[in-house]
Write a protein that holds these residues in place. Structure first.
Motif, PDB file in Angstrom:
ATOM      1  N   GLY A 230       8.874  23.949  -1.861  1.00  0.00           N
ATOM      2  CA  GLY A 230       8.709  24.629  -3.136  1.00  0.00           C
ATOM      3  C   GLY A 230       9.730  25.731  -3.323  1.00  0.00           C
ATOM      4  N   GLU A 231       9.771  26.259  -4.539  1.00  0.00           N
ATOM      5  CA  GLU A 231      10.672  27.348  -4.858  1.00  0.00           C
ATOM      6  C   GLU A 231       9.893  28.659  -4.959  1.00  0.00           C
ATOM      7  OE1 GLU A 231      12.744  26.475  -8.420  1.00  0.00           O
ATOM      8  OE2 GLU A 231      13.595  24.593  -7.700  1.00  0.00           O
ATOM      9  N   ARG A 232      10.553  29.712  -4.542  1.00  0.00           N
ATOM     10  CA  ARG A 232       9.978  31.062  -4.633  1.00  0.00           C
ATOM     11  C   ARG A 232       8.596  31.133  -3.989  1.00  0.00           C
ATOM     12  NH1 ARG A 232      12.151  29.476  -9.186  1.00  0.00           N
ATOM     13  NH2 ARG A 232      10.152  28.982 -10.169  1.00  0.00           N
ATOM     14  N   GLY A 233       8.466  30.498  -2.835  1.00  0.00           N
ATOM     15  CA  GLY A 233       7.211  30.556  -2.091  1.00  0.00           C
ATOM     16  C   GLY A 233       6.171  29.550  -2.538  1.00  0.00           C
ATOM     17  N   GLY A 234       6.535  28.631  -3.441  1.00  0.00           N
ATOM     18  CA  GLY A 234       5.589  27.625  -3.909  1.00  0.00           C
ATOM     19  C   GLY A 234       5.325  26.565  -2.850  1.00  0.00           C
ATOM     20  N   PRO A 235       4.240  25.798  -3.006  1.00  0.00           N
ATOM     21  CA  PRO A 235       3.907  24.775  -2.022  1.00  0.00           C
ATOM     22  C   PRO A 235       4.879  23.602  -2.080  1.00  0.00           C
ATOM     23  CG  PRO A 235       2.448  24.605  -3.916  1.00  0.00           C
ATOM     24  CD  PRO A 235       3.269  25.850  -4.123  1.00  0.00           C
ATOM     25  N   ALA A 236       5.003  22.903  -0.973  1.00  0.00           N
ATOM     26  CA  ALA A 236       5.859  21.718  -0.924  1.00  0.00           C
ATOM     27  C   ALA A 236       5.202  20.566  -1.669  1.00  0.00           C
ATOM     28  CB  ALA A 236       6.126  21.331   0.527  1.00  0.00           C
ATOM     29  N   GLY A 237       6.023  19.639  -2.137  1.00  0.00           N
ATOM     30  CA  GLY A 237       5.497  18.431  -2.768  1.00  0.00           C
ATOM     31  C   GLY A 237       4.952  17.470  -1.722  1.00  0.00           C
ATOM     32  N   ASP A 238       4.599  16.289  -2.155  1.00  0.00           N
ATOM     33  CA  ASP A 238       4.031  15.285  -1.252  1.00  0.00           C
ATOM     34  C   ASP A 238       5.056  14.194  -0.965  1.00  0.00           C
ATOM     35  OD1 ASP A 238       1.662  16.697  -1.393  1.00  0.00           O
ATOM     36  OD2 ASP A 238       0.858  15.469  -3.023  1.00  0.00           O
ATOM     37  N   LEU A 239       4.858  13.513   0.138  1.00  0.00           N
ATOM     38  CA  LEU A 239       5.673  12.357   0.509  1.00  0.00           C
ATOM     39  C   LEU A 239       4.829  11.099   0.332  1.00  0.00           C
ATOM     40  CD1 LEU A 239       8.100  10.898   1.814  1.00  0.00           C
ATOM     41  CD2 LEU A 239       7.102  11.440   4.050  1.00  0.00           C
ATOM     42  N   PHE A 240       5.331  10.153  -0.436  1.00  0.00           N
ATOM     43  CA  PHE A 240       4.651   8.879  -0.638  1.00  0.00           C
ATOM     44  C   PHE A 240       5.459   7.778   0.057  1.00  0.00           C
ATOM     45  CE2 PHE A 240       3.148  11.521  -4.090  1.00  0.00           C
ATOM     46  CZ  PHE A 240       1.807  11.215  -4.152  1.00  0.00           C
ATOM     47  N   VAL A 241       4.798   7.042   0.924  1.00  0.00           N
ATOM     48  CA  VAL A 241       5.453   5.987   1.684  1.00  0.00           C
ATOM     49  C   VAL A 241       4.934   4.630   1.211  1.00  0.00           C
ATOM     50  CG1 VAL A 241       5.953   5.064   3.969  1.00  0.00           C
ATOM     51  CG2 VAL A 241       5.640   7.528   3.665  1.00  0.00           C
ATOM     52  N   GLN A 242       5.834   3.824   0.673  1.00  0.00           N
ATOM     53  CA  GLN A 242       5.489   2.470   0.226  1.00  0.00           C
ATOM     54  C   GLN A 242       5.644   1.519   1.409  1.00  0.00           C
ATOM     55  OE1 GLN A 242       4.641   2.049  -3.027  1.00  0.00           O
ATOM     56  NE2 GLN A 242       4.274  -0.131  -2.998  1.00  0.00           N
TER      57      GLN A 242
ATOM     58  N   GLN B 248       0.835  -1.201   0.000  1.00  0.00           N
ATOM     59  CA  GLN B 248       0.000   0.000   0.000  1.00  0.00           C
ATOM     60  C   GLN B 248       0.870   1.251   0.000  1.00  0.00           C
ATOM     61  OE1 GLN B 248      -3.140  -0.204   2.882  1.00  0.00           O
ATOM     62  NE2 GLN B 248      -3.720   1.946   2.683  1.00  0.00           N
ATOM     63  N   ARG B 249       0.389   2.301  -0.654  1.00  0.00           N
ATOM     64  CA  ARG B 249       1.125   3.560  -0.795  1.00  0.00           C
ATOM     65  C   ARG B 249       0.389   4.644  -0.012  1.00  0.00           C
ATOM     66  NH1 ARG B 249       1.976   7.032  -5.839  1.00  0.00           N
ATOM     67  NH2 ARG B 249       4.180   7.627  -5.844  1.00  0.00           N
ATOM     68  N   ILE B 250       1.055   5.186   0.986  1.00  0.00           N
ATOM     69  CA  ILE B 250       0.476   6.218   1.845  1.00  0.00           C
ATOM     70  C   ILE B 250       0.965   7.586   1.366  1.00  0.00           C
ATOM     71  CG2 ILE B 250       0.203   7.054   4.199  1.00  0.00           C
ATOM     72  CD1 ILE B 250      -0.965   4.306   3.789  1.00  0.00           C
ATOM     73  N   ARG B 251       0.027   8.519   1.163  1.00  0.00           N
ATOM     74  CA  ARG B 251       0.376   9.875   0.717  1.00  0.00           C
ATOM     75  C   ARG B 251       0.278  10.845   1.884  1.00  0.00           C
ATOM     76  NH1 ARG B 251      -3.128  14.055  -1.028  1.00  0.00           N
ATOM     77  NH2 ARG B 251      -2.062  15.716  -2.198  1.00  0.00           N
ATOM     78  N   LEU B 252       1.365  11.589   2.110  1.00  0.00           N
ATOM     79  CA  LEU B 252       1.393  12.632   3.125  1.00  0.00           C
ATOM     80  C   LEU B 252       1.538  13.969   2.398  1.00  0.00           C
ATOM     81  CD1 LEU B 252       3.814  10.944   5.689  1.00  0.00           C
ATOM     82  CD2 LEU B 252       1.324  10.965   5.712  1.00  0.00           C
ATOM     83  N   ALA B 253       0.441  14.702   2.303  1.00  0.00           N
ATOM     84  CA  ALA B 253       0.414  15.943   1.535  1.00  0.00           C
ATOM     85  C   ALA B 253       1.326  16.991   2.169  1.00  0.00           C
ATOM     86  CB  ALA B 253      -1.020  16.480   1.442  1.00  0.00           C
ATOM     87  N   GLY B 254       2.134  17.654   1.321  1.00  0.00           N
ATOM     88  CA  GLY B 254       2.969  18.755   1.781  1.00  0.00           C
ATOM     89  C   GLY B 254       4.200  18.352   2.561  1.00  0.00           C
ATOM     90  N   ARG B 255       4.547  17.044   2.568  1.00  0.00           N
ATOM     91  CA  ARG B 255       5.720  16.589   3.314  1.00  0.00           C
ATOM     92  C   ARG B 255       6.886  16.224   2.394  1.00  0.00           C
ATOM     93  NH1 ARG B 255       5.312  15.769   8.737  1.00  0.00           N
ATOM     94  NH2 ARG B 255       3.458  16.829   9.547  1.00  0.00           N
ATOM     95  N   GLY B 256       6.796  16.610   1.117  1.00  0.00           N
ATOM     96  CA  GLY B 256       7.886  16.345   0.190  1.00  0.00           C
ATOM     97  C   GLY B 256       8.892  17.484   0.186  1.00  0.00           C
TER      98      GLY B 256
END
Length: 396
Positions: A268-280, A257-265
């Motif tokens: 971002g650059e120049r004030g952009g949002p962070a990516g996501d962290l996916f945990v297998q 199963q793949r767990i998605r943690l939004a904003g934990r990747g």
């Protein structure tokens, strides 16, 4: 990653897959190469770190269906060499030399962003052929860019996966420099507006009938320049950080199963949002229990006498033990059900424990036991095999 990169870099070759490869094949190839070249497994090896960056960049595009489709379209249009230096137009022996750098601004750092960090195939043509890139149109600076997604793997014990568990997860990934807080300037100084683009981040130039807007080569599209660089990050604004996250895995999480943690990747650059962290998730097998969906499974051996006469069977569960009634005449392979002893579902109801009975036949018996069995056989009608005997007579 720039649009020029998309044309010049063969991401399929980087992952060692064919262009027709499925999403699963691409994902499998990326995981294998990422594990082999990960900096944690190759400390002090710059070549391995570069390979890791290359396969990560390739998967960032090919692992996303929309980006992959856009990448294939762009490669199909520009990848034949028709737009490279010295290429000639069809049927025009003296065609005008045209360098792809004229479209994308030369080096990778000065290239137009892809959708992964701004613009892309669609934005490229809107910039060239639309009013947005026409003569006299105001140059648009590069806006905030979303950080990259990060993928990692964690192994859980069977019991923890069934019950749910919180695990501290340590990651090494790019982060904002704490010394300069991401602006790249030495403490006590600040970045200044780029003297070429005057802070716009892009420049506009005319070529023939067209007017091209491209990222400023002096500031690489940021709009500012750093005169005195931060000693910690050398002016990049980012450093590799080790961070620990407490990740909650819900009860019943399954192997694969793949767990998605939004904003934990990555940030971002120049004030952009962070990516996501996916945990297998990888679940270690248990020495006793198995799993089918939300039901737990268990195989229990019983003797021939217990199968014939019946018995009360005490079996373990993950939170204690239960007693199951084995009725007389039970065949090997019969499944008994202990209700509510499986995985607890999201609605709060628990699945079941399925107990498979395995009748054990002893390889060696005593003389007394043999005599008893022979007496038993004499008093027991033979198994119904008439349908088999009829077939034997026909083929014999």
């Amino acid at each position: 990653m720039s649009s020029k990169d998309w044309i010049e870099k063969d991401y399929y070759a980087a992952l060692g897959v064919q262009k027709s490869a499925s999403s699963d094949e691409i994902k499998k190839a990326y995981r294998k190469l990422a594990r082999e070249s990960h900096p944690d497994h190759n400390p002090g090896d710059p070549k391995a770190e570069e390979r890791f960056k290359t396969v990560s960049e390739a998967y960032a595009v090919l692992g996303d269906e929309a980006k992959r489709r856009e990448y294939d379209e762009m490669r199909s249009l520009f990848g034949s060499g028709a737009f490279r230096r010295g290429a000639r137009g069809a049927g025009q022996p003296g065609g005008v030399p045209f360098d792809v750098s004229d479209l994308f601004g030369g080096g990778a750092a000065g290239g137009a962003d892809t959708r992964f960090g701004g613009g892309g195939f669609t934005d490229l043509f809107s910039s060239i052929f639309s009013g947005g890139g026409g003569a006299g149109a105001p140059a648009r600076p590069r806006g905030p860019a979303r950080g990259r997604d990060v993928e990692t793997e964690v192994a859980l014990d069977f019991d923890d996966a069934v019950r749910g568990v919180t695990v501290p997860l340590t990651l090494r990934a790019p982060g904002v420099c704490d010394t300069c807080h991401g602006d790249g300037a030495k403490p006590g100084t600040r970045p200044t507006a780029c003297p070429v683009c005057h802070g716009a981040g892009v420049t506009t130039r005319n070529q023939g009938s067209f007017s091209f807007s491209e990222p400023c080569r002096t500031c690489q599209g940021v709009g500012t320049v750093v005169e005195e660089k931060c000693p910690e990050c050398q002016g990049t604004g980012g450093v590799t950080k080790t961070r620990t996250l407490n990740v909650r895995f819900p009860a019943g999480v399954a192997d694969g199963q793949r767990i998605r943690l939004a904003g934990r990747g990555e940030p971002g650059e120049r004030g952009g949002p962070a990516g996501d962290l996916f945990v297998q998730v990888k679940v270690r097998p248990d020495e006793l229990f198995g799993r089918t969906g939300d039901d737990l499974t268990l195989t229990v051996p019983i003797t021939f006498a217990e199968a014939v006469l019946g018995t009360d069977l005490r079996v373990p569960t993950l939170d204690g033990a239960v007693t199951l009634r084995v009725p007389p005449g039970t065949p090997s392979g019969r499944v008994l059900r202990a209700r509510g002893k499986g995985v607890v579902r999201r609605d709060g109801r628990a699945a079941d424990l399925l107990v498979t009975l395995d009748v054990v036949v002893p390889a060696v018996v005593s003389d007394e036991a043999r005599a008893t069995l022979e007496s038993f056989a004499e008093q027991t009608p033979p198994a119904a095999r008439e349908h088999l005997d009829a077939r034997v007579r026909r083929v014999g």
